[in-house]
Design a protein around this motif. Structure first.
Motif, short mmCIF file in Angstrom:
data_model
loop_
_atom_site.label_atom_id
_atom_site.label_comp_id
_atom_site.label_asym_id
_atom_site.label_seq_id
_atom_site.Cartn_x
_atom_site.Cartn_y
_atom_site.Cartn_z
N LEU A 335 1.02 -6.34 -7.69
CA LEU A 335 2.37 -6.76 -7.31
C LEU A 335 3.35 -6.59 -8.47
O LEU A 335 4.51 -6.20 -8.25
CB LEU A 335 2.34 -8.21 -6.84
N SER A 338 4.19 -2.94 -8.62
CA SER A 338 5.06 -2.57 -7.51
C SER A 338 6.49 -3.04 -7.74
O SER A 338 7.45 -2.29 -7.50
CB SER A 338 4.51 -3.16 -6.21
N LEU A 339 6.65 -4.25 -8.23
CA LEU A 339 8.00 -4.77 -8.48
C LEU A 339 8.70 -3.99 -9.57
O LEU A 339 9.91 -3.71 -9.48
CB LEU A 339 7.91 -6.25 -8.86
N SER A 377 10.41 -0.75 -0.32
CA SER A 377 9.63 -1.96 -0.62
C SER A 377 8.62 -2.27 0.48
O SER A 377 8.02 -3.35 0.47
CB SER A 377 10.57 -3.15 -0.80
N GLU A 379 5.50 -1.32 1.30
CA GLU A 379 4.13 -1.67 0.93
C GLU A 379 4.07 -3.01 0.22
O GLU A 379 3.16 -3.81 0.47
CB GLU A 379 3.54 -0.57 0.04
N TYR A 380 5.03 -3.24 -0.66
CA TYR A 380 5.08 -4.52 -1.36
C TYR A 380 5.27 -5.67 -0.36
O TYR A 380 4.55 -6.67 -0.40
CB TYR A 380 6.20 -4.52 -2.38
N ASP A 381 6.23 -5.51 0.54
CA ASP A 381 6.51 -6.57 1.52
C ASP A 381 5.29 -6.84 2.40
O ASP A 381 4.97 -8.00 2.69
CB ASP A 381 7.70 -6.17 2.40
N VAL A 384 2.57 -8.80 0.33
CA VAL A 384 2.96 -10.19 0.12
C VAL A 384 2.83 -10.99 1.42
O VAL A 384 2.33 -12.13 1.42
CB VAL A 384 4.41 -10.25 -0.42
N SER A 401 10.85 -13.48 -1.34
CA SER A 401 9.44 -13.27 -1.05
C SER A 401 9.19 -13.31 0.44
O SER A 401 9.74 -14.13 1.17
CB SER A 401 8.59 -14.36 -1.74
#
Length: 403
Positions: A335, A338-339, A377, A379-381, A384, A401
């Protein structure tokens, strides 16, 4: 200022002198020109069974490539090829003097030559062992208590020596890549490379990074730690080494440290738990061009995994405590990477040293990308939301988030 080609010809003659050359080093790149084929090249003469050879060690982002060359024609051809590449810096050591060449934006040569206080004997042995950036008898290692008075690494400090060595190697490769890609500016004596080590502790990395970088470029390092005892101790070491004008220390937290100018490079070695997120967020807000972080423990995400329901189909990953802890490590650093990518950095996650030397051996290396589209975003979303997480770094960067 001097013309470049005559200056390179002078260095060529010094490098061809196999009786007096100690080592030559080429780093960086010239702005606006095709970058060199390697991130760094080192040259020295070695004595093999077949006679004296010029040994060329070329480094890329992951490994070193060694080749040996004999005879005037072969050596001259290899050297002409290297001198013809658009290196930004040359550092040539002989037994009596040191030459430091920096190529300016206009393609002119800035050559600084100093005489050695004592003549040194070139080392000609062909050593198959991995070459160390900081030899065991380096004054910095003695001052830090890693090596003893005889210049030998203490048995109890072997793991620390290896950690510091590999982190400096990673930093060197990253700086070379930054210069090569045109991301990291070329420092000058008036405006040296600005490096900050957040949560520096006993400043092993701070002093080692300065010792290595200062060989080829002007550099200014600042170590930051919340402990006044660390500031006093590290300042005394800097004074002992005679580098107080280039290395300083401040007592402050990561969030409240006040620097005269934003740093070009941010380091964070084993900052505990979310302190690594504090360091990464501060680096992003500063707009640092290069970030190297070796995370420590990952308690925050591990606690969230215990509190939140496990996604269907993943119960085997969280049922046992040791697997849940390892999963927390992986999720946390994935994460974070990714951020940082969403913030405009090119990120690599790698193992910088064998786990036998430290179990916390993950390195996040981030280089700021100038221009270009940032990734979505999605994949990140999804990650999470799936694990119901609230990443600390996302909160510090003001990103909502999905968990």
């Amino acid at each position: 200022m001097a013309e470049l080609q005559p200056t390179l010809a002078r260095l060529r003659a010094e490098i061809l002198d196999d009786e007096h050359l100690v080592r030559a080093l080429a780093t960086g790149r010239r702005r606006g020109q095709e970058p060199p084929r390697s991130t760094r090249v080192e040259l020295r003469y070695v004595d093999l069974k077949a006679g004296r050879h010029l040994q060329v060690v070329s480094y890329d982002e992951t490994q070193a490539h060694t080749s040996n060359h004999a005879g005037p024609e072969a050596i001259g051809a290899v050297l002409d090829d290297l001198l013809g590449q658009a290196w930004g810096n040359w550092h040539v050591d002989t037994d009596e003097r040191t030459h430091q060449l920096r190529v300016t934006k206009k393609g002119e040569a800035l050559l600084h030559t100093t005489e050695r206080a004592e003549t040194v004997a070139p080392e000609r042995a062909h050593d198959h062992a991995k070459q160390r950036l900081l030899p065991e008898d380096h004054p910095v290692l003695r001052a830090l208590g890693i090596s003893d008075a005889q210049g030998r690494v203490k048995p109890s400090r072997q793991a620390k020596y290896r950690q510091v060595e590999e982190l400096v190697r990673a930093l060197d490769a990253a700086v070379a890549e930054g210069h090569r890609a045109g991301t990291l500016r070329t420092p000058t004596p008036e405006d040296p490379l600005r490096v900050v080590d957040l949560g520096c502790g006993n400043a092993y990395l701070t002093f080692a990074a300065h010792a290595w970088l200062a060989r080829t470029m002007p550099v200014r390092l600042t170590g930051v730690d919340v402990k006044e005892q660390s500031r006093r101790h590290n300042s005394e070491v800097a004074s002992t080494l005679g580098v107080s004008d280039q290395v300083d220390f401040v007592k402050a937290g990561i969030d409240d440290v006040d620097l005269p100018q934003p740093p070009d490079v941010v380091l964070a070695l084993h900052a505990c738990d979310t302190a690594t997120d504090d360091a990464l967020a501060r680096a992003v807000r500063w707009g640092a061009d290069l970030v190297l972080a070796a995370p420590c423990c990952h308690h925050d995400v591990s606690a969230q995994l215990r509190q939140q329901p496990t996604p269907p189909g993943y119960d085997m990953l969280t049922r046992d405590g040791i697997l849940r802890e390892r999963l927390a490590d992986t999720l946390t650093d994935a994460l974070r990477a990714s951020l940082l990518r969403l913030e405009g950095y090119r990120v690599e996650v790698a193992e910088f040293v064998d786990s036998a030397h430290t179990p916390r051996n993950t390195l996040l290396r981030a280089v700021r990308v100038r221009g270009g589209a940032r990734p979505a975003s999605t994949e990140y979303d999804d990650l999470v939301a799936t694990w119901h997480l609230r990443p600390a770094l996302a909160e510090r960067l003001g990103r909502a988030s999905a968990g």
